[in-house]
Design a protein around this motif. Sequence first.
Motif, short mmCIF file in Angstrom:
data_model
loop_
_atom_site.label_atom_id
_atom_site.label_comp_id
_atom_site.label_asym_id
_atom_site.label_seq_id
_atom_site.Cartn_x
_atom_site.Cartn_y
_atom_site.Cartn_z
N ASP A 4 0.84 -1.21 0.00
CA ASP A 4 0.00 0.00 0.00
C ASP A 4 0.87 1.25 0.00
N ILE A 5 1.95 1.21 0.78
CA ILE A 5 2.86 2.35 0.86
C ILE A 5 3.54 2.60 -0.48
N VAL A 6 3.97 1.53 -1.14
CA VAL A 6 4.63 1.66 -2.44
C VAL A 6 3.68 2.28 -3.46
N ILE A 7 2.45 1.82 -3.46
CA ILE A 7 1.46 2.37 -4.40
C ILE A 7 1.20 3.84 -4.11
N ARG A 8 1.04 4.16 -2.83
CA ARG A 8 0.79 5.54 -2.43
C ARG A 8 1.98 6.44 -2.74
N GLY A 9 3.19 5.92 -2.50
CA GLY A 9 4.38 6.73 -2.69
C GLY A 9 4.79 6.89 -4.14
N SER A 10 4.20 6.11 -5.03
CA SER A 10 4.53 6.24 -6.45
C SER A 10 3.80 7.40 -7.10
N GLY A 11 2.77 7.92 -6.43
CA GLY A 11 2.06 9.08 -6.95
C GLY A 11 1.54 8.86 -8.35
N SER A 12 1.88 9.77 -9.22
CA SER A 12 1.43 9.68 -10.61
C SER A 12 2.28 8.71 -11.44
N ASN A 13 3.39 8.23 -10.85
CA ASN A 13 4.27 7.31 -11.55
C ASN A 13 3.75 5.87 -11.43
N LYS A 14 2.64 5.60 -12.09
CA LYS A 14 2.00 4.29 -12.00
C LYS A 14 2.88 3.19 -12.58
N GLU A 15 3.72 3.54 -13.54
CA GLU A 15 4.58 2.53 -14.15
C GLU A 15 5.56 1.96 -13.14
N ARG A 16 6.08 2.84 -12.25
CA ARG A 16 7.01 2.36 -11.24
C ARG A 16 6.32 1.39 -10.29
N ALA A 17 5.12 1.77 -9.82
CA ALA A 17 4.39 0.90 -8.90
C ALA A 17 4.08 -0.43 -9.57
N ALA A 18 3.65 -0.39 -10.84
CA ALA A 18 3.31 -1.62 -11.56
C ALA A 18 4.53 -2.52 -11.70
N SER A 19 5.68 -1.91 -12.00
CA SER A 19 6.91 -2.69 -12.18
C SER A 19 7.35 -3.35 -10.88
N ILE A 20 7.27 -2.60 -9.77
CA ILE A 20 7.68 -3.13 -8.46
C ILE A 20 6.79 -4.30 -8.07
N LEU A 21 5.48 -4.14 -8.17
CA LEU A 21 4.56 -5.19 -7.75
C LEU A 21 4.66 -6.42 -8.65
N HIS A 22 4.88 -6.19 -9.93
CA HIS A 22 4.94 -7.31 -10.86
C HIS A 22 6.12 -8.23 -10.59
N LYS A 23 7.20 -7.66 -10.01
CA LYS A 23 8.42 -8.43 -9.77
C LYS A 23 8.21 -9.53 -8.72
#
Length: 321
Positions: free
Chosen positions: A299-318
């Motif tokens: 949840d923190i990673v998603i929240r902290g990624s802000g508008s950078n959805k690609e970063r959050a998607a990449s982190i979670l996908h790993k």
Amino acid sequence: MGNCFGTLKKKSMAEIAPSDVLKGSPVVRLYGPPAGILTSYIRFALLYKPVSVHFIPSETLVLQCGSDAVSGTRETLIRYIESRFPEPPLMRRCGWSDETTPSVVLATVLQHRSVTWHLERMVRWAEDLATRGGRSRGDPVMGSPRMEVRKFGRSYSQLLEVMLEHAQMEERVVFPIMEKADRGLSKGVNKDHARELPIMNRIKEDIKSIGVLDSGSPSYQEALFNLSCRIKTLHDNCKEHFEEEEKELLPLMEAAELSKEQQEKVLEQCLDVMQGTHSHLFRFFMEGLLPQDAMCYLDIVIRGSGSNKERAASILHKIVE
């Protein structure tokens, strides 16, 4: 927020998570975009549950279990999973935090927990190596004594990278906020960071030296004993350091009175510094967290990624690929 952060008996993500196919377990079918943030989030949550997950790529996310077909928000899907498969709980709030706890404090404490779990694992492993002294093998999957030492060194290098990035995050982002509010507040913990570097580097050199010694020789056994002692010292020092931060320093973050926008910016800066841990070492990092802590960190990673959805998607996908 209280000053005392509780200590829980831990199992890692890998130890809790069921295998891909559990005999007699319910079958859950998850449809969704393979690289979607919500898809990866739900796939990760299901890893903790006693179910067999069949993932089917699709444009729309739908969770199917028996005759039930559920879609909607992250909260809706998690509530359904929790009601259908209550153990282990994923969304129970930890006793050391509440709704007012700043996200950067949550992130810092959860990082402490992961590092502590991995250090405890390394301590047990080093003690076992020292007890055997190269005279006998441990787990067959570890291979020969030399192969096991290489694996130990690889695991320690991963942990070392996480620890160094965590320290940089605190020094570059968290502590300056404290210093701005009250000059000198973080002086002691900065000294602790500097104090640990020599022993961390010495452990790395010890592992290299052990790798070229004859297994079972007196010098080999002595080197393993010294390694075990140093790892234990590092663990004890870090545990004391983390407890000091969590009791004396981090609770003051609320007193800094950051606005919601400022808190989001600080959290984003923390994730920027933790780029290595949140890329190729994210699965390793998450193994050190309890299920509810792991979900909280996502949840923190998603929240902290802000508008950078690609970063959050990449982190979670790993962690689910």
